[in-house]
Scaffold this motif. Sequence first.
Motif, PDB file in Angstrom:
ATOM      1  N   ASP A   9     -90.925  85.703  81.407  1.00  0.00           N
ATOM      2  CA  ASP A   9     -91.676  84.683  80.681  1.00  0.00           C
ATOM      3  C   ASP A   9     -92.972  85.336  80.205  1.00  0.00           C
ATOM      4  OD1 ASP A   9     -93.136  82.556  79.755  1.00  0.00           O
ATOM      5  OD2 ASP A   9     -92.689  81.233  81.461  1.00  0.00           O
ATOM      6  N   ILE A  10     -92.932  85.904  79.003  1.00  0.00           N
ATOM      7  CA  ILE A  10     -94.064  86.689  78.510  1.00  0.00           C
ATOM      8  C   ILE A  10     -95.298  85.820  78.279  1.00  0.00           C
ATOM      9  CG2 ILE A  10     -94.854  88.316  76.756  1.00  0.00           C
ATOM     10  CD1 ILE A  10     -92.633  89.351  78.628  1.00  0.00           C
ATOM     11  N   GLU A  11     -95.092  84.597  77.830  1.00  0.00           N
ATOM     12  CA  GLU A  11     -96.246  83.722  77.619  1.00  0.00           C
ATOM     13  C   GLU A  11     -96.975  83.451  78.935  1.00  0.00           C
ATOM     14  OE1 GLU A  11     -97.887  82.786  75.019  1.00  0.00           O
ATOM     15  OE2 GLU A  11     -96.493  83.959  73.805  1.00  0.00           O
ATOM     16  N   ARG A  12     -96.216  83.266  79.996  1.00  0.00           N
ATOM     17  CA  ARG A  12     -96.833  83.056  81.310  1.00  0.00           C
ATOM     18  C   ARG A  12     -97.582  84.316  81.758  1.00  0.00           C
ATOM     19  NH1 ARG A  12     -95.476  83.772  86.660  1.00  0.00           N
ATOM     20  NH2 ARG A  12     -96.363  82.261  88.115  1.00  0.00           N
ATOM     21  N   ILE A  13     -97.001  85.470  81.471  1.00  0.00           N
ATOM     22  CA  ILE A  13     -97.674  86.723  81.797  1.00  0.00           C
ATOM     23  C   ILE A  13     -98.956  86.857  80.982  1.00  0.00           C
ATOM     24  CG2 ILE A  13     -97.504  89.238  81.509  1.00  0.00           C
ATOM     25  CD1 ILE A  13     -94.575  88.996  82.443  1.00  0.00           C
ATOM     26  N   HIS A 309     -88.427  95.199  79.127  1.00  0.00           N
ATOM     27  CA  HIS A 309     -89.156  94.531  78.047  1.00  0.00           C
ATOM     28  C   HIS A 309     -89.846  95.552  77.147  1.00  0.00           C
ATOM     29  CE1 HIS A 309     -91.467  91.542  75.907  1.00  0.00           C
ATOM     30  NE2 HIS A 309     -92.593  92.140  76.264  1.00  0.00           N
ATOM     31  N   GLU A 310     -90.494  96.538  77.756  1.00  0.00           N
ATOM     32  CA  GLU A 310     -91.188  97.557  76.965  1.00  0.00           C
ATOM     33  C   GLU A 310     -90.210  98.368  76.118  1.00  0.00           C
ATOM     34  OE1 GLU A 310     -95.029  98.355  79.930  1.00  0.00           O
ATOM     35  OE2 GLU A 310     -93.257  99.643  80.052  1.00  0.00           O
ATOM     36  N   ASN A 311     -89.060  98.700  76.666  1.00  0.00           N
ATOM     37  CA  ASN A 311     -88.047  99.441  75.909  1.00  0.00           C
ATOM     38  C   ASN A 311     -87.524  98.623  74.729  1.00  0.00           C
ATOM     39  OD1 ASN A 311     -88.287 101.665  77.558  1.00  0.00           O
ATOM     40  ND2 ASN A 311     -86.524 101.156  78.837  1.00  0.00           N
ATOM     41  N   TYR A 316     -87.597  97.845  68.868  1.00  0.00           N
ATOM     42  CA  TYR A 316     -87.891  96.911  67.775  1.00  0.00           C
ATOM     43  C   TYR A 316     -88.963  97.484  66.845  1.00  0.00           C
ATOM     44  CZ  TYR A 316     -88.824  92.427  65.479  1.00  0.00           C
ATOM     45  OH  TYR A 316     -88.974  91.423  64.555  1.00  0.00           O
ATOM     46  N   ALA A 317     -90.001  98.083  67.416  1.00  0.00           N
ATOM     47  CA  ALA A 317     -91.073  98.669  66.611  1.00  0.00           C
ATOM     48  C   ALA A 317     -90.544  99.810  65.754  1.00  0.00           C
ATOM     49  CB  ALA A 317     -92.203  99.162  67.520  1.00  0.00           C
ATOM     50  N   SER A 388     -97.170  97.234  76.204  1.00  0.00           N
ATOM     51  CA  SER A 388     -97.170  96.847  77.613  1.00  0.00           C
ATOM     52  C   SER A 388     -96.398  95.551  77.771  1.00  0.00           C
ATOM     53  CB  SER A 388     -98.599  96.699  78.120  1.00  0.00           C
ATOM     54  OG  SER A 388     -98.616  96.502  79.526  1.00  0.00           O
ATOM     55  N   VAL A 389     -96.315  95.099  78.996  1.00  0.00           N
ATOM     56  CA  VAL A 389     -95.463  93.953  79.309  1.00  0.00           C
ATOM     57  C   VAL A 389     -95.929  92.676  78.618  1.00  0.00           C
ATOM     58  CG1 VAL A 389     -96.719  93.356  81.430  1.00  0.00           C
ATOM     59  CG2 VAL A 389     -94.308  92.739  81.208  1.00  0.00           C
ATOM     60  N   TYR A 390     -97.223  92.571  78.288  1.00  0.00           N
ATOM     61  CA  TYR A 390     -97.737  91.348  77.688  1.00  0.00           C
ATOM     62  C   TYR A 390     -97.626  91.343  76.160  1.00  0.00           C
ATOM     63  CZ  TYR A 390    -101.681  94.594  78.269  1.00  0.00           C
ATOM     64  OH  TYR A 390    -102.466  95.711  78.323  1.00  0.00           O
ATOM     65  N   ASN A 391     -97.083  92.406  75.563  1.00  0.00           N
ATOM     66  CA  ASN A 391     -96.895  92.437  74.120  1.00  0.00           C
ATOM     67  C   ASN A 391     -95.594  91.747  73.712  1.00  0.00           C
ATOM     68  OD1 ASN A 391     -98.414  95.608  74.268  1.00  0.00           O
ATOM     69  ND2 ASN A 391     -99.303  93.851  73.223  1.00  0.00           N
ATOM     70  N   THR A 392     -95.535  91.346  72.432  1.00  0.00           N
ATOM     71  CA  THR A 392     -94.396  90.581  71.934  1.00  0.00           C
ATOM     72  C   THR A 392     -93.874  91.166  70.628  1.00  0.00           C
ATOM     73  OG1 THR A 392     -95.706  89.077  70.553  1.00  0.00           O
ATOM     74  CG2 THR A 392     -95.446  88.481  72.898  1.00  0.00           C
ATOM     75  N   LYS A 393     -92.663  90.755  70.270  1.00  0.00           N
ATOM     76  CA  LYS A 393     -92.084  91.161  68.990  1.00  0.00           C
ATOM     77  C   LYS A 393     -92.851  90.545  67.821  1.00  0.00           C
ATOM     78  CE  LYS A 393     -87.407  92.053  70.690  1.00  0.00           C
ATOM     79  NZ  LYS A 393     -85.982  91.634  70.647  1.00  0.00           N
ATOM     80  N   GLU A 394     -93.401  89.366  68.019  1.00  0.00           N
ATOM     81  CA  GLU A 394     -94.227  88.747  66.983  1.00  0.00           C
ATOM     82  C   GLU A 394     -95.426  89.631  66.659  1.00  0.00           C
ATOM     83  OE1 GLU A 394     -93.633  83.973  67.590  1.00  0.00           O
ATOM     84  OE2 GLU A 394     -94.798  85.067  69.083  1.00  0.00           O
TER      85      GLU A 394
END
Length: 411
Positions: A9-13, A309-311, A316-317, A388-394
């Motif tokens: 749950d990235i938003e929670r992180i 998640h980071e991978n 994606y990047a 890092s773990v708190y980054n997103t595809k958005e």
Amino acid sequence: MNMMSTSLDIERIREQFPILHQEVNGKPLVYFDNAATTQKPTVVISALENYYKGINSNIHRGAHALADQATTAFEATRLSIKDFINAKEVEEVIFTKGTTDGINLIAATFGRAFIGEGDEIVVSTMEHHSNIVPWQMLCEEKGAQLKVIPLNAKGELLMEEYEALLSEKTKLVAVVHASNALGTVNPISEIISNAHAVGAKVLVDGAQSCSHLDIDVQALDVDFFVSSAHKIYGPTGMGFLYGKRQLLEEMPPYQGGGEMIKTVSFEGTTYNEIPYKFEAGTPNIADVIAFNEAIHWISQVGKEAIRAHENELLAYAHEKLSAIDGVIFYGEAEDKVAVVSFGIQGVHPFDIGMMLDARGIAVRTGHHCTQPLMQFFGIEGTVRASFSVYNTKEEIDKLAEGVAKIARMMA
């Protein structure tokens, strides 16, 4: 499109990282400079505040309650690091100011005691300056020679060339686990076994690997391992050195002062046992204690889930940036941590960084303290986006949009 990893749950992180919730230049902050330093969760920030509010005291030598509480919390971090890297004994963990301090400690102690004229030290082309300059200084002082492992165009070490460099003259191999500039993960187990076959010791720079990869110093059979807390969700100005007990006991002290002694007289001094032999003076108590919270936080989230998640972000990047005309990648190794190093044809990396910053996107630009590596690629520097773990595809979409706009403007 699902913008979040399915396992976390990235938003929670993200809610646990106060610094992420701000605007830069009128835009929501997108923080892609994690290889320089990761942001800190609230539990780490609170630990710093709680130390100074509740148990601020010097450690080890005090008989009062606050000193006892501070000492207990301080040494609890040493035990957590032992488990985090699977050291055999807690005494094999030395607190330092960070990776650079740990490397300099080894150069000043092991280096001066065991490396002499005609001996050889092996480093790689992709090393950070902190794993080059101390060895150059030592070689100049001792009359030793520095040898360099070359790379291929993908940013991978040429292992046959490495093996050819090794001989009975090789006393130390000092190599990065994961490149800060390229993200390349080096074949550390093979590097260590080859070095040991000729009787050399091995230092691994784990500044970039500790937050991404599982570290087991016993399984690796590494002689020295160094890292920094601030790249692992912990405070700045604090890190650790792991060393095998026998080596640490044979090495002379790094600095003289309080705590590193047993007895002092004008006739002579006897030194303390490890790890205290290498920890002269009042240490960075608050940040050491706060780092324990960072380790616990990582354990609770789970390194495997963080890495997955980071991978996902890395792939994606690469996909999004690959679709942009003029983008050039540097370092396309098969095995990487979550770092994308790139440029835009005909555009200086500093200009790219400034234009991305105007969009609220924080990336690192320049040579990343790896000037020999930039010389290998024939460039001044790169743009580095590190995740890092708190980054997103958005957020990566915003990066790609910004890079695409810059590429069109500068074409």
